[in-house]
Scaffold this active site. Sequence first.
Site, PDB file in Angstrom:
ATOM      1  N   LYS A  76       0.871  -1.176   0.000  1.00 41.60           N
ATOM      2  CA  LYS A  76       0.000   0.000   0.000  1.00 41.60           C
ATOM      3  C   LYS A  76       0.911   1.229   0.000  1.00 41.60           C
ATOM      4  O   LYS A  76       1.946   1.241   0.676  1.00 41.60           O
ATOM      5  CB  LYS A  76      -0.867  -0.020   1.263  1.00 41.60           C
ATOM      6  CG  LYS A  76      -1.858   1.136   1.372  1.00 41.60           C
ATOM      7  CD  LYS A  76      -2.741   1.002   2.607  1.00 41.60           C
ATOM      8  CE  LYS A  76      -3.781   2.111   2.688  1.00 41.60           C
ATOM      9  NZ  LYS A  76      -4.654   1.977   3.874  1.00 41.60           N
ATOM     10  N   SER A 155      -9.646   2.212   3.050  1.00 34.98           N
ATOM     11  CA  SER A 155      -8.747   2.929   2.177  1.00 34.98           C
ATOM     12  C   SER A 155      -7.751   2.044   1.436  1.00 34.98           C
ATOM     13  O   SER A 155      -7.115   2.517   0.492  1.00 34.98           O
ATOM     14  CB  SER A 155      -7.953   3.968   2.989  1.00 34.98           C
ATOM     15  OG  SER A 155      -7.143   3.315   3.957  1.00 34.98           O
ATOM     16  N   SER A 179     -10.003  -0.203   7.231  1.00 35.29           N
ATOM     17  CA  SER A 179      -9.414  -0.077   5.892  1.00 35.29           C
ATOM     18  C   SER A 179      -8.737  -1.318   5.320  1.00 35.29           C
ATOM     19  O   SER A 179      -8.368  -1.306   4.152  1.00 35.29           O
ATOM     20  CB  SER A 179      -8.412   1.071   5.865  1.00 35.29           C
ATOM     21  OG  SER A 179      -9.104   2.273   5.677  1.00 35.29           O
TER      22      SER A 179
HETATM   23  N1  GLN Z   1     -13.148   4.537   6.539  1.00 36.88           N
HETATM   24  C1  GLN Z   1     -12.519   4.994   7.754  1.00 36.88           C
HETATM   25  C2  GLN Z   1     -12.107   6.433   7.600  1.00 36.88           C
HETATM   26  O1  GLN Z   1     -12.389   6.984   6.598  1.00 36.88           O
HETATM   27  C3  GLN Z   1     -11.361   4.115   8.095  1.00 36.88           C
HETATM   28  C4  GLN Z   1     -10.147   4.402   7.311  1.00 36.88           C
HETATM   29  C5  GLN Z   1      -8.967   3.547   7.687  1.00 36.88           C
HETATM   30  O2  GLN Z   1      -9.120   2.511   8.338  1.00 36.88           O
HETATM   31  N2  GLN Z   1      -7.793   3.988   7.320  1.00 36.88           N
HETATM   32  O3  GLN Z   1     -11.510   7.000   8.451  1.00 36.88           O
END
Ligand code: GLN
Length: 485
Positions: A76, A155, A179
């Site tokens: 990532k 994400s 995410s």
């Molecule tokens: N969807 C969540 C957010 O927007 C989690 C994102 C993540 O785990 N990095 O913060």
Amino acid sequence: MHNKSVAELSRELESGKISSVELTQQFLDRLKQEDGKYNSFITVCEDQALADAKAADDMRAAGRATPWTGVPFAHKDIFCTNGTRTTCGSKMLENFVPPYDATVAEKFKAAGAVCLGKTNMDEFAMGSSNESSHFGAVTNPWGLSSGQKRVPGGSSGGSAAAVAARLVPAATGTDTGGSIRQPAALCGISGLKPTYGRVSRYGMIAFASSLDQGGTMARTAEDNALMLNVMAGFDPRDSTSIDREVPDYTATLDQSLKGMKIGLPREYFSDQLSPAMAEQVRNAISEYEKQGAIVQEVSLPNAKLAIAAYYVIAPAEASANLSRFDGVRYGYRCEDPKDLMDMYTRTRAEGFGNEVKRRILVGTYALSHGYYDAYYLQAQKVRRLIQQDFINAFKDVDVLMSPVTPSPAFAQGEKTTDPVAMYLEDVFTIAINLAGLPAMSVPAGFVDGLPVGLQIIGDHFSEARLLNAAHQFQQATDWHLREPK
Ligand code: GLN
């Protein structure tokens, strides 16, 4: 080769049927040919990957191979990679080339793994659909044949889409509020968010430091175990890393699940979940009963407060972490600043996207004098109550099981104008981050031709048990082997 797991590719390399250079070239060719459809990579490191593959072949010839030596994978684009651009999905870091490796990147290198490139992601890991990336949205390989482009989740959506589309057998991810698990569920792959402190955060670009955790994404539970074997462990460079022995996560995959106690949190089978999703998850749980597990209902009474607490705590931490992007030390700087203040403000106005700005505004507000007690302190108290709910639940059961998401992959654009609808994607995942627990997403069926994930949640440091539970399920089912058309 592209359909084989990490474990299988490792055996192919060991048997000498194929070299890492040949294998890497095959994967690179496929990536270049196919990724136009998904946009799952931000950077492909062709020359570096081939050089690493050559080194891996030499490492194997010298008898120093690990299970990862010569196996292609991806990171990532939140993990710093020495000499390779690391963008975090942001214009702010569009041209940032780190002078060092994240600990996680260093560990994969030491194992001889071959990094093909850096996967797309929501900007600074803020999002649930991979639509906030400066490098464009990622398309889920599932559902494409129907003509409707769907989100891969976020994400870590680039990692999930790349693994589902067989561009790589495995990829790293990070999970601050869901995410890893949510994109894994939406793309029909397996993903593990480890216990907070299990995997080093050094060199992993910070979003919300008390929640961020790096983890694993691959098609099989066994491959997740192989990844965690590389990633886990104490790191003196991360002050929240925990000094605790790392087991061989592959050693316990075959244990029987007879007598394992599974708790179903009542609050996670609520009306937020469509009946079709609930049915898939319940079918998966009945497979565990067939294998001798005992199921009971449990309650997490404060879980309903998780989203509200998270959207104070995470933005508060983000507003502090992202203050370093000021145009002075690294990253984007606006053109022709008039003075220092103009440089700060225009750099940040031009360098950050809308979702990131929203989080900085919310977080700065919550930490402001006069509001701190009402928001941040209150959210921290709620966080403690949520942790206590899990402590109570794990007195009675070994693992908890639930859905990962309320619905399968939604259409691109469907939730971009409604941030709250987007935030609700994580209604079943966020409490786990607030409590610092490990959890997995495992492919468990389909609704309308789109993958559904089963979430397996464990007590702190129970990764081996989660992987064992996922592996046993995958011995009896083939959801994790289904390939998008
Ligand atoms: N969807 C969540 C957010 O927007 C989690 C994102 C993540 O785990 N990095 O913060």
